[in-house]
Write a protein that holds these residues in place. Structure first.
Motif, short mmCIF file in Angstrom:
data_model
loop_
_atom_site.label_atom_id
_atom_site.label_comp_id
_atom_site.label_asym_id
_atom_site.label_seq_id
_atom_site.Cartn_x
_atom_site.Cartn_y
_atom_site.Cartn_z
N ASP A 1 41.19 89.80 -9.07
CA ASP A 1 42.28 89.20 -9.84
C ASP A 1 42.50 89.96 -11.15
O ASP A 1 43.64 90.15 -11.58
CB ASP A 1 41.97 87.73 -10.15
CG ASP A 1 42.07 86.85 -8.91
OD1 ASP A 1 42.79 87.25 -7.97
OD2 ASP A 1 41.43 85.79 -8.88
N GLU B 1 51.03 86.90 -8.14
CA GLU B 1 52.41 86.70 -7.73
C GLU B 1 52.54 86.42 -6.23
O GLU B 1 53.64 86.14 -5.76
CB GLU B 1 53.24 87.93 -8.09
CG GLU B 1 53.22 88.26 -9.59
CD GLU B 1 53.98 89.54 -9.90
OE1 GLU B 1 54.64 90.07 -8.98
OE2 GLU B 1 53.91 90.01 -11.05
N LEU B 2 51.45 86.48 -5.50
CA LEU B 2 51.48 86.26 -4.06
C LEU B 2 51.23 84.79 -3.74
O LEU B 2 50.57 84.07 -4.51
CB LEU B 2 50.41 87.12 -3.37
CG LEU B 2 50.49 88.63 -3.59
CD1 LEU B 2 49.32 89.32 -2.90
CD2 LEU B 2 51.81 89.19 -3.09
N ASP B 3 51.73 84.34 -2.59
CA ASP B 3 51.43 82.98 -2.17
C ASP B 3 50.00 82.95 -1.63
O ASP B 3 49.35 83.98 -1.48
CB ASP B 3 52.43 82.49 -1.12
CG ASP B 3 52.48 83.38 0.12
OD1 ASP B 3 51.41 83.82 0.59
OD2 ASP B 3 53.60 83.65 0.62
N GLN B 4 49.51 81.78 -1.33
CA GLN B 4 48.10 81.62 -0.97
C GLN B 4 47.73 82.44 0.26
O GLN B 4 46.67 83.08 0.29
CB GLN B 4 47.79 80.14 -0.73
CG GLN B 4 46.31 79.87 -0.47
CD GLN B 4 46.02 78.38 -0.38
OE1 GLN B 4 46.93 77.54 -0.55
NE2 GLN B 4 44.77 78.03 -0.11
N GLU B 5 48.56 82.44 1.28
CA GLU B 5 48.25 83.17 2.50
C GLU B 5 48.22 84.67 2.25
O GLU B 5 47.31 85.37 2.72
CB GLU B 5 49.28 82.83 3.58
CG GLU B 5 48.98 83.48 4.92
CD GLU B 5 49.98 83.08 6.00
OE1 GLU B 5 49.92 83.66 7.10
OE2 GLU B 5 50.82 82.19 5.72
N GLN B 6 49.21 85.19 1.53
CA GLN B 6 49.25 86.61 1.23
C GLN B 6 48.08 87.03 0.34
O GLN B 6 47.51 88.11 0.51
CB GLN B 6 50.57 86.97 0.55
CG GLN B 6 51.79 86.85 1.45
CD GLN B 6 53.08 87.12 0.70
OE1 GLN B 6 53.22 86.77 -0.48
NE2 GLN B 6 54.04 87.73 1.37
N ARG B 7 47.73 86.15 -0.62
CA ARG B 7 46.63 86.46 -1.53
C ARG B 7 45.30 86.55 -0.75
O ARG B 7 44.49 87.44 -0.99
CB ARG B 7 46.53 85.41 -2.62
CG ARG B 7 45.52 85.77 -3.73
CD ARG B 7 45.41 84.67 -4.76
NE ARG B 7 46.69 84.30 -5.31
CZ ARG B 7 47.25 83.10 -5.19
NH1 ARG B 7 46.61 82.13 -4.53
NH2 ARG B 7 48.43 82.84 -5.72
N GLN B 8 45.10 85.62 0.18
CA GLN B 8 43.88 85.64 0.96
C GLN B 8 43.79 86.90 1.80
O GLN B 8 42.72 87.51 1.93
CB GLN B 8 43.82 84.40 1.87
CG GLN B 8 42.50 84.24 2.61
CD GLN B 8 41.32 84.09 1.66
OE1 GLN B 8 41.42 83.43 0.62
NE2 GLN B 8 40.20 84.70 2.03
N SER C 1 53.20 94.56 -8.14
CA SER C 1 53.76 93.44 -8.89
C SER C 1 55.12 93.86 -9.44
O SER C 1 55.59 94.97 -9.21
CB SER C 1 52.82 93.05 -10.04
OG SER C 1 52.76 94.08 -11.01
#
Length: 308
Positions: A72, A80-87, A112
Motif C-alpha cells: 500500500d 484507487e482499486l476496488d476490493q476485487e482488483q486490489r486483492q 494511478s
C-alpha cells in the motif's frame, strides 16, 4: 648307550619361534605410524578439504514475502482499486525461472491517476560447483559483479588518501606564495610587507566586485540525486549491500526514477527494484522518499530470510 635328543628339539623350537616372529612382523604395521595424523591413505594421496556449503538451501515464496501494508505504501494506486482488483494486485506476478530452488522473483505494477509504480523483488541462491570455493565466496563474487554493473564508486581508505591530500595542500600553498611575491620580484624591488599585500588586496577587490568570478558549472547532471542520496554502499544491511538511483527524463521533462537495493546474506543475493513515473509533465519522482521505502523493504526481506 643312547644319545640325548635335547639339542635337536631346542633347534626345532627356536626355528619355529623365529618363523612366527617374522610372519607377525610382515602382517602388522607400526600402530604408532597408523595413528599418526600425518599418515596418508593408500596411494600416497592426501585428503582434500571440502569447501563449506551455503547457509541457505531453499528460498522464500517471493509473492508472499511482502506484506500488504508495505505494498500500500509503495504502490499508491492500490487505494484507487476496488476490493476485487486490489486483492488481485496484492498477489503479484511470479517471475519466470527455470529452477525455483536457485532463483525466484515477483513483481507488482499499479497505475494511478498521478503516476505508475512498479515493484520487483528477486532472490538468487548462489551455489559453487568448485570443491575449493564455498557458496558464500562465490556469492560474494557475484555480488561484486552487480556492483560493477551499477558503476558504483567504491569508497577509498582515508588512510591512503591522507598523504596525497597533504601533498596537494603543500603544493597549493607554494603556488599561492609564488603568485603573491611574483610582482615584487619582477619589478626588482625588495618587497616590504605593505607592498607585497597590495596584489592580494587587488584580487580580493576583484572578487568582491565580481570582475574575476568564474562561470558556474553548467555541465552538472540535473538527473543526479542530491548530496547524500547518490549511489552508495549501505553499511547496516545484511553482509553486503548497496543502493543505486537512476533518473531518466523524457522530452516533455517528466522523469522515470528507478531505485535499486541489492544485498547479500550468506549465499543469497536479493534485489529490490522500485520504479515510479509521474503522468504530469515536468514532474520528477522524489528520490529521498523512494530510497527510504526501498531500504525499508530490503530490511524486512533480510529479516524474513533469517527465518528460512
Amino acid at each position: 648307550m643312547a644319545r640325548k635328543a635335547y639339542p635337536r628339539r631346542a633347534r626345532v623350537t627356536g626355528t619355529l619361534m623365529l618363523l612366527v616372529a617374522l610372519g607377525a612382523a610382515g602382517c602388522t604395521g607400526d600402530p604408532a605410524a597408523e595413528d599418526s595424523p600425518d599418515a596418508k591413505p593408500a596411494g600416497g594421496q592426501a585428503t582434500t578439504a571440502q569447501a563449506e556449503p551455503g547457509k541457505y538451501q531453499t528460498l522464500p515464496q517471493p509473492c508472499r514475502a511482502v506484506e500488504t501494508g508495505t505494498l500500500d505504501a509503495m504502490l499508491p494506486g492500490l487505494a484507487e482499486l476496488d476490493q476485487e482488483q486490489r486483492q488481485k494486485a496484492y498477489e503479484g506476478t511470479s517471475s519466470v525461472t527455470y529452477d525455483s530452488d536457485r532463483r525466484t522473483g515477483c513483481r507488482w505494477k499499479v497505475d494511478s491517476a498521478d503516476a505508475g509504480h512498479l515493484l520487483r523483488i528477486d532472490f538468487e541462491r548462489v551455489v559453487s560447483y568448485s570443491a575449493s570455493v564455498s557458496d558464500d565466496a562465490r556469492a560474494q563474487a557475484v555480488y561484486g559483479d552487480r556492483m560493477k554493473e551499477a558503476d558504483l564508486p567504491l569508497p577509498s581508505d582515508p588512510r591512503e588518501e591522507q598523504p596525497e591530500r597533504r601533498a596537494d595542500d603543500s603544493a597549493k600553498a607554494d603556488r599561492d606564495e609564488a603568485r603573491a611575491t611574483a610582482p615584487a620580484d619582477e619589478a626588482g624591488q625588495g618587497a616590504s610587507p605593505e607592498t607585497s599585500e597590495k596584489p592580494g588586496k587587488g584580487k580580493e577587490e576583484e572578487k568582491r566586485t565580481g570582475k574575476n568570478e568564474e562561470p558556474a558549472d553548467e555541465t552538472a547532471d540535473p538527473s543526479a540525486p542530491a548530496e547524500g542520496l547518490e549511489p552508495r554502499l549501505l553499511q547496516q544491511l545484511a553482509d553486503d549491500a548497496f543502493i543505486d538511483d537512476q533518473l531518466t527524463t523524457s522530452s516533455s521533462g517528466s522523469g522515470q526514477r528507478t531505485v535499486t537495493v541489492v544485498f547479500r546474506t550468506s549465499n543469497v543475493i536479493v534485489t529490490v527494484e522500485y520504479e515510479a513515473q509521474p503522468k504530469q509533465v515536468a514532474e520528477v519522482p522524489d528520490s529521498a522518499s523512494m530510497q527510504e521505502k526501498a531500504r525499508e523493504l530490503a530490511g524486512l526481506l533480510a529479516e524474513r530470510l533469517s527465518d528460512v
